[in-house]
Each structure stands twice: as C-alpha cells, then as structure tokens.
Design a protein around this motif. Structure first.
Motif, PDB file in Angstrom:
ATOM      1  N   ASP B 206       0.844  -1.180   0.000  1.00 59.38           N
ATOM      2  CA  ASP B 206       0.000   0.000   0.000  1.00 59.38           C
ATOM      3  C   ASP B 206       0.888   1.242   0.000  1.00 59.38           C
ATOM      4  O   ASP B 206       1.544   1.556   0.988  1.00 59.38           O
ATOM      5  CB  ASP B 206      -0.879  -0.074   1.258  1.00 59.38           C
ATOM      6  N   VAL B 207       0.917   1.946  -1.126  1.00 59.61           N
ATOM      7  CA  VAL B 207       1.797   3.111  -1.264  1.00 59.61           C
ATOM      8  C   VAL B 207       1.447   4.167  -0.215  1.00 59.61           C
ATOM      9  O   VAL B 207       2.314   4.762   0.413  1.00 59.61           O
ATOM     10  CB  VAL B 207       1.691   3.696  -2.684  1.00 59.61           C
ATOM     11  N   GLU B 208       0.132   4.385  -0.015  1.00 60.17           N
ATOM     12  CA  GLU B 208      -0.289   5.386   0.971  1.00 60.17           C
ATOM     13  C   GLU B 208       0.212   5.042   2.360  1.00 60.17           C
ATOM     14  O   GLU B 208       0.672   5.910   3.102  1.00 60.17           O
ATOM     15  CB  GLU B 208      -1.812   5.464   1.007  1.00 60.17           C
ATOM     16  N   GLU B 209       0.126   3.755   2.694  1.00 55.83           N
ATOM     17  CA  GLU B 209       0.588   3.313   4.008  1.00 55.83           C
ATOM     18  C   GLU B 209       2.079   3.609   4.155  1.00 55.83           C
ATOM     19  O   GLU B 209       2.529   4.130   5.181  1.00 55.83           O
ATOM     20  CB  GLU B 209       0.331   1.814   4.161  1.00 55.83           C
ATOM     21  N   ALA B 210       2.841   3.308   3.115  1.00 55.69           N
ATOM     22  CA  ALA B 210       4.280   3.557   3.152  1.00 55.69           C
ATOM     23  C   ALA B 210       4.550   5.036   3.379  1.00 55.69           C
ATOM     24  O   ALA B 210       5.385   5.416   4.208  1.00 55.69           O
ATOM     25  CB  ALA B 210       4.916   3.091   1.852  1.00 55.69           C
ATOM     26  N   LEU B 211       3.814   5.884   2.687  1.00 52.52           N
ATOM     27  CA  LEU B 211       4.054   7.322   2.793  1.00 52.52           C
ATOM     28  C   LEU B 211       3.582   7.872   4.133  1.00 52.52           C
ATOM     29  O   LEU B 211       4.127   8.838   4.643  1.00 52.52           O
ATOM     30  CB  LEU B 211       3.334   8.051   1.652  1.00 52.52           C
TER      31      LEU B 211
END
Ligand SMILES: Nc1ncnc2c1ncn2[C@@H]1O[C@H](COP(=O)(O)OP(=O)(O)OP(=O)(O)O)[C@@H](O)[C@H]1O
Ligand SMILES: [Mg+2]
Lengths: 346, 263
Positions: B206-211
């Motif tokens: 999950d890109v959002e989670e990473a960010l």
C-alpha cells in the motif's frame, strides 16, 4: 470497529430463547409428553422382561431367574418414576429421559432373549445362555472374575505405558534428528509391521516369565503406531512455527519441547488410540496362550468347560474395560487439546 | 535513485542495519531462481523504512535474511556493524501470516519470546502491557481459532513488541485488516515507533501506508529484486493523508511501479 462483547451476544441469544419458550408453551408441553411416553414405554419393556422370566417355567436349571425378574421390575419402576417426575429429579431425570429410547430397546431385547433361550429354547443351548445364567456368573463367580479383570488391567497398563513412552520418545527423536532417523527408520520398517502376536512363541521362551514376555509384546504392539504417528506429527510441523520461535530467541531444546511436541500432539493421540486397540488384541491372545491369569485366560478356561455363560460374562467385562480405557484416553486428549476445534466426541 | 536520503537524526534505542550487496536465489527442481540482485540498503538507527515492490519480487525473502533465518548467497547484512549470522531477539519479525501457535492462548502466544529467553517469570507485566497495547485485553485467554484475522494479526504484533526489539521487521502486518482498523493501527504504529525509538523495516503493498508511516520508501523492481528508487519522505509526524506533498510522492511512486496510467 463494530464489536459486540461476549455478554451482549449471550443476552441477545438468551432473549430469543425465552421468547421462543414463552410463545410455544403448547409445543413444549407436547414434546415433554412425547418424552414421557417413551419413558413409560421403556418402563413397560422392562416390566415385560421381568414378567417373561416368571410367566413360564425355565427349560433348564437356572437358580437366578427370580432375582433377575425382581431386578427388572425394580428397573422398570425406576424408569417410570424418573420419566414422570423428571423435572423434580433434575440431572438424573434428564439423563434417564434422554436414554429412554435405548432403555426401551434394551428391555425389548432382553425379553426376546429370555423367551428364545430360557423359556422356549428357540436358540440352541449351551451356546446361547439365557440372561439369568450370565447374571449367575456375576453373583456366584465374582471373585474369580474380578481377579481376572484385575490381572488383565495390570498387565495391560504396564505394557501400554512402557510402549507409549518408548514410542513417543522414539518418534520425537526420529522426527527431529536426522541421525536417529537414519538408524531407527530401517528397523522400524522391518519390525514394525510384523503383528506383535507373531513374536509370541519366541517371546514365551526367551523371556524369564510369561508375564514379562506379554508386557514386552503389549509394549511392542503399542509402540509401533505411537512411534510412527509421533514421528509423522513432528515431521509435519510447519517450518513457519520454528521460524517464529527462532526469531524470538528460542534454543533447540525449546523448539522440541514447546513447538514440535505440542504441534505433534494431535497425531500422537491418534497413535495412542491405535496402539490401545492393537495392544488389547495382544493382551487377550497372550493370556489365552501363556499367562495363567486375566480375562483371556478366564475365557479359555471357560471354553474348556464349555460354560458359555462364563464366556459371555467375561466378554461383557472385557468390553466395558476396553471401552472405559478408550473413554479415558479421549478424556485426556480433550483436556490436552482444548485448543483444537471440532474434535470427535467418543 | 530518485532522491538522495537526507541525513537522519537517530532517536533512541534503534540499531542501524546495513544490507551490502546482497544477492539470493532459490533452487527449484534443479534450476536456479534468482530472487535478490545486489541489494544494498543502509538504515540509520531509529529510521522507519518502507519497502515497496511487485508481488513475488523477493521482499519477504529479504526480510528472512535480515532476520537471520537464512544466509544470503552473496553479500553481507550487519546490525550495528556486526554481521548477522542467525536469528536474534533484538531483530523481531512480524510475518505475513500471523502464525500464532494454535495450542497457546493469546497470552501464552505473546509470552513466547520472553519464555524462550527464560525471563518470563520476572517480566509477566510486559506481556499484559503488550496485549493491552493492541487492544486485546479481553481476549487474553482466547485460543487463536477464536480470533478474527485482524485480531490474530494484532496478537502477532504484540508478540513482537513484547521483546522490545531494536529492529522491528514487519511483513505486510496490516494486510489483512479492514480499512478502518488499518488506519487506526497505522497511527498506533507511528506512535509506538516514536515512543520506543526502534528501527523499523516495513514491507507493504500500500503506497499510501508507506508514505504515511516511513521516513524513506524503497522501491524494488520485478524479480530478481533490485532497488530502483530510494525516496525520502521529509514530512513531520503525525502526517495527514490529504497532504499535497504526499500525494505528489504517491503519484511518483506509482509511476515507478508502472501504474501511472491508471491513476
Ligand atoms: N523457500 C523457497 N523456496 C523456493 N522458492 C522460494 C522460497 N521462498 C520464496 N521463493 C520464491 O522467491 C520469490 C520471492 O518470494 P517472496 O516471498 O520473497 O516474495 P514477496 O516479494 O514477499 O511477494 P509478496 O509481496 O507476494 O509477499 C517467489 O518467486 C517465490 O516463489
Ligand atoms: Mg511476501
């Protein structure tokens, strides 16, 4: 996150149940009536059994006919009281009521048996003795029967525990250690499948006593399935469990005792169950052939005298003991494996 | 490399992690499957690094190497400058599957690490604290089969945290949670990390989670995995999901993963 607490759920369900009961009072009454009808039927079946004992004369000489008849009347009365006053008797009443269909079948079967043996001789004597002659064994030959049962239990327990312990340890070591597997596996493959009874003639000559020989054979019969299933249980433990334990700092001893063995326990119990069955067979054969005690010996001795009632009496005791042993094993299993869902109820 | 990592100020007890030229491969039926190709990542003490990459590229494999469960075929891994040769409880992994021990209650599962290290007798309160932390105080006596997937994942998290790891390795720990629990747990994870100061290495899809979570986001190529980008997320915590800077980074990362057309 929408969650319900356990108590909320319980109270919801409780409400629904009380509503059902309140709404269906009539249905409740009908089902209770049906239950007590079965109960009355069971009482009548036992009454019939008692009457069948007294109504016609015996075709042979069985001194316990009257005792059996009066016992049957007592049981019939007990069933009648328990089912009609079920509510007042609490747990006992519930138990009797639940078993009423079986009690009925049993009473009917005994009646039929009584008529076809002691009264009209439809079944040939002495191969089919009437109920009162089997009861006679329990009243007149009890000490000998008890001694035999005790001897069997003693022999069985010793052999079974030795076999189970050795099998478990062997299974864990070959499941865990490659070296142990290398040496033990071929022996296991070569000797394991041999029925333990095949060793009987040799064992009785090489061991110092018939008792030690039988213990060895019972242990052998128990040990093989326990070893194989423990081994397969340990070998099939998912490596993910070991990974988790190792990253948390577990040493090899911890991996064996706290990961491999608990994970393998369901398999171990299957092995213990199979071993129990196999060891019963060895026990009886050993007692018939070499050991001068025990229920197997009793059976053999009764056969020598063609006293079939003694044989049936011994068989019933034997079956109760074997069934009891398995029940006990399952109880232990349920205690140890509470974490499993959906285990078979014995 | 898209952006250079800015110097990072270490917070507290976290250890540094150096992955130097690591390559790894698996033998499958006699043929060799290369999984990691010359991966080098340097993580400062107390840093939160997220790893992103296509499914099956080798992220979990890299985490197994960091945990010390397997040695790499080439290259070295170091914790605080000391080579990693085996598992050690200072580096705790939360695996992709919760892998709770079904024969142990929640409490006993969480106690596993302390028990294995032989300190459970004096440290029982830490187990209770860890369970309360993930909000499962009412389920201490429950067995794993009585838990939901998300609850099991939270138990796995508690089982890791109770050991006070210096490096916490997380393999999609929130992957199985519903989106609401997930958002709560992400915030919880940030505050845990800020409070305890451990170094965190998180694999996620999950890109959002990473960010939302990480100081740095590392993007891997398809198998065999190579580092294709190392992006510093220079935003203060707590972060806001609507932050336009994060949205721009997100677009950039999706592009690197070959998904820009769909967004
Ligand atoms: N023990 C193993 N033996 C053989 N091949 C393996 C093994 N473990 C992983 N692989 C292979 O290595 C590759 C990478 O696996 P890995 O689990 O690291 O992927 P991943 O990046 O974590 O994927 P995902 O995001 O789907 O979890 C896969 O192709 C897998 O088939
Ligand atoms: Mg993975």
């Amino acid at each position: 996150m929408p969650t319900y607490s356990a108590s909320e759920v319980a109270s919801l369900r409780g409400d629904r149940e009380t509503a059902l009961i309140a709404g269906d009072g009539g249905l409740q009454f009908v089902s209770r009536l049906r239950f007590s009808i079965t109960g009355v039927g069971a009482g009548l079946a036992w009454l019939a059994f008692g009457l069948s004992c007294l109504r016609w004369p015996d075709i042979g000489d069985w001194p316990r006919t009257e005792v059996v008849a009066y016992t049957a009347f007592a049981i019939a009365g007990g069933i009648a009281i328990a089912t009609t006053a079920q509510a007042a008797l609490g747990k006992f009443g519930d138990g009797v009521q639940r078993r009423a269909p079986w009690l009925f079948a049993l009473g009917a079967f005994l009646t039929l048996w009584e008529l076809s043996t002691a009264k009209f001789g439809w079944l040939p004597l002495p191969f089919f003795p009437p109920p009162q002659s089997i009861v006679e064994v329990y009243t007149d030959d009890l000490p000998k029967l008890l001694d035999s049962a005790f001897a069997s239990v003693k022999l069985q327990l010793g052999g079974y525990f030795i076999g189970a312990a050795v099998g478990f340890l062997t299974g864990v070591s070959i499941g865990w250690s490659r070296l142990a597997g290398y040496w033990v596996h071929p022996i296991l493959r070569f000797i394991g499948p041999l029925p333990a009874t095949a060793w009987l003639p040799i064992a009785f000559f090489t061991f110092p006593s018939a008792w030690s020989a039988s213990t060895f054979l019972i242990a052998l019969a128990t040990g093989f399935p326990v070893t194989v299933l423990t081994w397969s249980g340990v070998a099939s433990v998912s490596s993910a469990y070991y990974d988790v334990a190792r990253t948390l700092g577990a040493r090899p001893s911890f991996l064996v005792t706290k990961v491999a063995i608990p994970a393998a326990l369901p398999h171990v119990f299957v092995g213990l169950f199979m071993g129990l069955g196999a060891s019963f067979a060895v026990l009886v054969v050993a007692e018939m052939i070499g050991v001068k005690a025990g229920l197997g010996f009793y059976l053999q001795w009764a056969q020598g005298w063609a006293s079939y009632n003694n044989m049936y009496a011994a068989l019933i005791v034997m079956s109760l003991l074997c069934s009891g042993a398995i029940t006990l094993l399952f109880k232990v299993r349920d205690r140890l494996l509470v974490w499993q869902k959906g285990v078979v109820k014995w | 490399m898209v952006a250079l990592a800015k110097p990072f100020q270490p917070v507290a007890t976290g250890a540094s992690l150096d992955i130097k030229g690591v390559s790894h491969a698996f033998d499958i039926d006699g043929s060799v499957l290369p999984v990691l190709d010359d991966v080098s990542i340097s993580v400062a003490p107390g840093e939160f690094v997220a790893l992103l990459g296509p499914s099956g590229c080798g992220k979990s494999t890299l985490l197994r190497l960091v945990a010390g469960l397997e040695p790499p075929r080439a290259g070295t891994l170091e914790e605080d400058g000391v080579a990693i040769t085996g598992p050690y409880p200072s580096r705790v992994v939360v695996f992709q599957d919760p892998t709770l021990f079904p024969w142990r209650t929640v409490w006993d599962n969480v106690a596993l690490g302390l028990e294995a290290q032989g300190v459970l007798k004096t440290q029982r309160h830490r187990v209770d604290a860890a369970i309360d932390l993930v909000g499962l105080g009412a389920f201490k006596k429950a067995y794993p089969h009585q838990l939901s997937g998300g609850m099991a994942q939270r138990v796995a998290l508690a089982r890791a945290l109770v050991n006070d790891p210096r490096i916490l390795v997380l393999d999609e720990p929130l992957g199985k949670l519903d989106s609401l629990t997930r958002i709560t747990m992400q915030a919880e994870l940030v505050s845990l990390w800020q409070r305890n100061g451990f170094t965190a290495l998180l694999v996620t899809h999950d890109v959002e989670e990473a960010l939302f979570l990480a100081n740095r986001v590392i993007v891997f190529s398809d198998r065999p995995a190579r580092v294709t980008a190392d992006i510093t997320v220079d935003r203060p915590y707590p972060r806001h999901r609507g932050d336009p800077h994060l949205a721009e980074l997100r677009r950039q990362i999706l592009g690197l993963l070959g998904l820009d057309a769909t967004w």
